[in-house]
Write a protein that holds these residues in place. Structure first.
Motif, mmCIF file in Angstrom:
data_model
loop_
_atom_site.group_PDB
_atom_site.id
_atom_site.type_symbol
_atom_site.label_atom_id
_atom_site.label_comp_id
_atom_site.label_asym_id
_atom_site.label_seq_id
_atom_site.Cartn_x
_atom_site.Cartn_y
_atom_site.Cartn_z
ATOM 1 N N GLY A 271 0.740 -1.176 0.173
ATOM 2 C CA GLY A 271 -0.071 0.188 0.026
ATOM 3 C C GLY A 271 0.934 1.415 0.191
ATOM 4 N N THR A 272 1.803 1.111 0.864
ATOM 5 C CA THR A 272 2.682 2.392 0.756
ATOM 6 C C THR A 272 3.285 2.742 -0.352
ATOM 7 N N SER A 273 3.757 1.631 -1.050
ATOM 8 C CA SER A 273 4.643 1.495 -2.298
ATOM 9 C C SER A 273 3.820 2.183 -3.514
ATOM 10 N N LEU A 274 2.551 1.595 -3.436
ATOM 11 C CA LEU A 274 1.375 2.173 -4.459
ATOM 12 C C LEU A 274 1.227 3.575 -4.526
ATOM 13 N N LEU A 275 1.280 4.060 -3.099
ATOM 14 C CA LEU A 275 0.960 5.534 -2.914
ATOM 15 C C LEU A 275 1.795 6.272 -3.266
ATOM 16 N N LEU A 276 3.251 5.772 -3.066
ATOM 17 C CA LEU A 276 4.343 6.361 -3.733
ATOM 18 C C LEU A 276 4.639 6.557 -5.386
ATOM 19 N N VAL A 277 4.240 5.543 -5.756
ATOM 20 C CA VAL A 277 4.124 5.180 -7.137
ATOM 21 C C VAL A 277 3.246 6.180 -7.889
ATOM 22 N N THR A 278 2.068 6.336 -7.341
ATOM 23 C CA THR A 278 0.906 7.240 -7.618
ATOM 24 C C THR A 278 1.401 8.528 -7.809
ATOM 25 N N THR A 279 2.085 9.093 -6.596
ATOM 26 C CA THR A 279 2.536 10.300 -6.295
ATOM 27 C C THR A 279 3.536 10.594 -7.488
ATOM 28 N N LEU A 280 4.276 9.772 -7.669
ATOM 29 C CA LEU A 280 5.435 10.202 -8.802
ATOM 30 C C LEU A 280 4.767 10.170 -10.113
ATOM 31 N N LEU A 281 4.006 9.191 -10.423
ATOM 32 C CA LEU A 281 3.381 9.144 -11.877
ATOM 33 C C LEU A 281 2.341 9.964 -12.212
ATOM 34 N N GLY A 282 1.462 10.183 -11.014
ATOM 35 C CA GLY A 282 0.079 11.155 -11.073
ATOM 36 C C GLY A 282 -0.828 10.288 -11.811
ATOM 37 N N LYS A 283 -0.644 8.976 -11.795
ATOM 38 C CA LYS A 283 -1.816 8.175 -12.555
ATOM 39 C C LYS A 283 -2.414 7.242 -11.315
ATOM 40 N N ASP A 284 -3.489 6.711 -11.659
ATOM 41 C CA ASP A 284 -4.528 5.730 -10.769
ATOM 42 C C ASP A 284 -3.534 4.371 -10.885
ATOM 43 N N ILE A 285 -3.180 3.824 -9.793
ATOM 44 C CA ILE A 285 -2.431 2.437 -9.978
ATOM 45 C C ILE A 285 -3.221 1.461 -9.032
ATOM 46 N N LEU A 286 -3.784 0.542 -9.656
ATOM 47 C CA LEU A 286 -4.780 -0.553 -8.972
ATOM 48 C C LEU A 286 -5.601 0.126 -7.843
ATOM 49 N N VAL A 287 -5.545 -0.377 -6.524
ATOM 50 C CA VAL A 287 -6.586 0.344 -5.681
ATOM 51 C C VAL A 287 -6.065 1.430 -4.790
ATOM 52 N N THR A 288 -5.922 2.561 -5.587
ATOM 53 C CA THR A 288 -5.600 3.442 -5.067
ATOM 54 C C THR A 288 -6.847 4.282 -4.351
#
Length: 256
Positions: free
Chosen positions: A67-84
């Motif tokens: 979950g923490t990793s997905l939030l980080l990736v979303t912040t970097l890319l600005g795109k919805d990732i899976l269960v954001t």
């Protein structure tokens, strides 16, 4: 947005991500301690129980790390990732109080944590949203944006503004006409909730201080809220201001 601006924005959001990771580690530590304390008792009940508990603990650790990793990736890319969307709810409902507690222990001012949370929330909301019709967007403004000595009270109807340009209400009234969008000036959370119930928007763009925005985002979930901080040169709740260009930029990004 410039590259430097993007890096500055990420720095603000990364504080909340870092504190969320710390919260997850704290939860994991508590679980490990409880497992260690109860291990002997579980073995006495059945030899398989400690093994089951270990697998369950490992699963929780994996979920929190992911979950923490997905939030980080979303912040970097600005795109919805899976269960954001689900992760945003988890951060809002469960982790925020613990994160504020950890921040207090670490000597981080609560408003700074809330600013980072609002920035993270905005990134997640924008990453999930398709274009929205203007009539499904609601902008909520605090009444303290209007000058205290103004004789025309615009609460409930921003169209009453005389456009004297002494406060930011004038420019915001212009945005209401430009986008044909509904803007309400409210005196508190009760009136804000009443207007949201009446208008039933798909998105709320709210202007307020850190505390009110954080509370509003939490109370409105799962309704997405974009939070824009006001400026308080004379202290809280008196002759505040807001960067109208930020609201215009947000509307250009979301209104179809």
């Amino acid at each position: 947005m410039s590259h430097a601006g993007s890096r500055k924005g990420f720095a603000g959001k990364s504080l909340f991500v870092a504190l969320m990771a710390a919260a997850c580690l704290l939860i994991t530590g508590v679980l490990v301690f409880l497992w260690w304390v109860q291990g002997a008792g579980l073995s006495a009940l059945h030899p398989v129980l400690p093994v089951i508990t270990s697998y369950f603990l490992g699963f929780l650790i994996l979920v929190m790390a992911a979950g923490t990793s997905l939030l980080l990736v979303t912040t970097l890319l600005g795109k919805d990732i899976l269960v954001t969307r689900l992760l945003r709810g988890l951060a809002i409902r469960l982790l925020l109080p613990l994160i504020e507690f950890i921040g207090r222990i670490a000597g981080i001012h609560r408003d700074r944590i809330r600013q980072s949370f609002i920035s993270m929330n905005n990134s997640l909301v924008i990453s999930q949203l398709p274009r929205i019709k203007a009539d499904r967007v609601l902008i909520l403004l605090p009444h303290c944006l209007q000058l205290a000595d103004c004789d025309i009270k615009v609460t409930g109807d921003i169209g009453k503004c005389a456009r004297c340009n002494r406060c930011d209400i004038s420019g915001l009234a212009g945005l209401a006409e430009k986008y044909r969008i509904h803007i309400s000036v409210v005196t508190g959370g009760t009136l804000a909730r009443k207007i949201i119930m009446e208008k039933r928007p798909k998105l709320v763009v709210a202007v307020a201080c850190e505390g009110d925005l954080t509370s509003g985002i939490r109370d409105c979930y799962p309704l997405p809220v974009l939070g824009i901080l006001n400026e308080r040169p004379f202290g809280p709740c008196f002759n505040t201001s807001v960067d109208t260009a930020k609201i215009d930029e947000a509307l250009r990004a979301i209104v179809g």
